[in-house]
Design an enzyme around this catalytic site. Structure first.
Site, PDB file in Angstrom:
ATOM      1  N   CYS A  68      -4.644  -1.306 -37.967  1.00  0.00           N
ATOM      2  CA  CYS A  68      -4.061  -0.308 -37.070  1.00  0.00           C
ATOM      3  C   CYS A  68      -4.831   1.007 -37.047  1.00  0.00           C
ATOM      4  O   CYS A  68      -4.578   1.851 -36.174  1.00  0.00           O
ATOM      5  CB  CYS A  68      -2.609  -0.058 -37.452  1.00  0.00           C
ATOM      6  SG  CYS A  68      -1.575  -1.534 -37.326  1.00  0.00           S
TER       7      CYS A  68
ATOM      8  N   GLY B  37       5.893  -9.961 -29.528  1.00  0.00           N
ATOM      9  CA  GLY B  37       6.399 -10.287 -30.859  1.00  0.00           C
ATOM     10  C   GLY B  37       5.743  -9.509 -31.976  1.00  0.00           C
ATOM     11  O   GLY B  37       4.839  -8.689 -31.763  1.00  0.00           O
TER      12      GLY B  37
ATOM     13  N   CYS C 113       7.767   0.258 -33.345  1.00  0.00           N
ATOM     14  CA  CYS C 113       6.916   0.393 -32.171  1.00  0.00           C
ATOM     15  C   CYS C 113       6.744  -0.967 -31.502  1.00  0.00           C
ATOM     16  O   CYS C 113       6.786  -2.007 -32.163  1.00  0.00           O
ATOM     17  CB  CYS C 113       5.557   0.981 -32.560  1.00  0.00           C
ATOM     18  SG  CYS C 113       4.513  -0.127 -33.530  1.00  0.00           S
TER      19      CYS C 113
END
Length: 394
Positions: free
Chosen positions: A82, A115, A213
């Site tokens: 990330c 998902g 998120c």
């Protein structure tokens, strides 16, 4: 830093739900062109490019940039979970600082699936084996998707240690939606109340669905130049990177038996302290912050990691309204990952785009008044944390 690094151009595309976006290479192409136009230069001036994405085959960076131009420059593909977008930014800034190049493009994009995040390689050991083992012992819930139990477990630990209420995390999510309602590029622009957040489906511990998120598709980019290059070509160089730090895990991530440490709080603290020292400032000097709110629980934990609040006092920071307009430091005016969205490879460069626009006074309805100093925090488990401090130079 050896050479002053200016952010001369930024750009991004509107973030979208999986299935509703253009292909990754088209999003990347458009973000790169937007940053070049914002800088006021042609692609032929770019000497290197660092391109970040997590879910994609090798050389996706070339696939995206070949739609901008085929100039033969080095294109380096970057993957750091990330924190991928900020890692690309970190490498681009290093190239400027060391004199390896004078004009560099950092680009990030992601074309995600619906998902929860998941591993795609099941024929080899996972880089999260040590994290999963620690989480099994400290949190449990092995049936829950990894990111949810990591950050849900960290939220539960904060509640146990400091008496933090689940409603405080809901206030963070509601704040994100208010900010995003002013951002036309955000995925979710509808305001949600604390009650709606609390009443959304439960995931684990204090976490509800609206506190997480969403999977998102998008792209963002930045053009970095040396000060001398910017001056020679008449580029806007009023926003500078004045300090930047990247950290990875140390033994405390696992040895402390703390889920808060497991999800990167120690990396955050170390990176922030190094960046503050490099910039010669402290957290009280910040006007605006874009931080990694992948979950509402992590936003609160990050307040403390960045020194915006003392350890254990993240809830008070929220209750006092110090995290929004009219408070001490506006956090995530873009809406953050919670509302703007989190296309993994693009997130760090979308944060950069927001902060550069804030410092230039170009953020429209979400403009932070008189913003001159900004901090960006981007976290990836596995792990890496990048903290970048920007300042507006007269």
């Amino acid at each position: 830093m050896k050479t002053s690094t200016a952010v001369c151009g930024v750009g991004m595309v509107p973030f979208a739900k999986p299935g509703d976006s253009e292909p990754y290479y088209e999003m990347g192409r458009k973000a790169a062109i937007a940053a070049l136009r914002d800088a006021g230069i042609d692609y032929e001036r770019i000497q290197q490019a660092y391109v970040g994405y997590v879910y994609g085959d090798s050389t996706c960076g070339q696939r995206a940039l070949y739609g901008v131009g085929k100039t033969g420059i080095p294109v380096i593909n970057v993957n750091n979970n990330c924190s991928t977008g900020s890692t690309a930014l970190f490498l681009a800034r290093q190239a400027i600082e060391t004199g390896a190049a004078e004009c560099v493009l950092a680009l990030g994009f992601e074309q995600m699936k619906p998902g929860a995040l998941a591993s795609y390689f099941h024929d080899r050991p996972s880089p999260f084996e040590s994290f999963d083992e620690a989480c099994d012992e400290l949190v449990g819930y092995p049936e829950v998707p990894m990111a949810i139990r990591y950050f849900g477990g960290a939220g539960m630990q904060h509640m146990e240690r400091y008496g933090t209420k689940a409603e405080t995390f809901a206030k963070i999510r509601s704040k994100a939606s208010r900010h995003a309602s002013r951002n036309p590029l955000a995925l979710f622009q509808k305001e949600v109340t604390e009650e709606e957040v609390m009443n959304s489906p439960s995931l684990i511990g204090p976490l509800t669905r609206l506190m997480a998120c969403p999977p998102t598709c998008g792209a963002a980019a930045a053009v970095l130049c040396s000060e001398s290059f910017a001056k020679r070509h008449g580029l806007n160089h009023q926003v500078r990177i004045v300090a930047q730090s990247m950290t990875t895990d140390r033994p405390s991530t696992f040895d402390s038996r703390s889920v808060i440490s497991l999800v990167g709080a120690d990396m955050t603290r170390a990176a922030a302290n190094q960046a503050y020292e490099g910039a010669g400032i402290g957290p009280l000097d910040l006007d605006v912050v874009e931080l990694h709110d992948c979950f509402a629980t992590n936003e609160l934990i990050t307040y403390e990691g960045l020194g915006l609040a003392s350890i254990g006092e993240g809830e008070k920071f929220v209750e006092d309204g110090d995290n929004t307009y009219g408070g001490r430091v506006v956090t995530n005016p873009s809406g953050g990952l919670l509302s703007k969205g989190h296309p993994l490879g693009a997130t760090g460069l979308a944060q950069c785009t927001e902060l550069v626009q804030q410092l230039r006074g170009q953020a429209g309805e979400r403009q932070v008044s008189d913003a001159r100093t900004a901090l960006q925090h981007n976290l990836g488990l596995g792990g890496a944390c990048v903290v970048t401090i920007y300042q507006k130079v007269a």
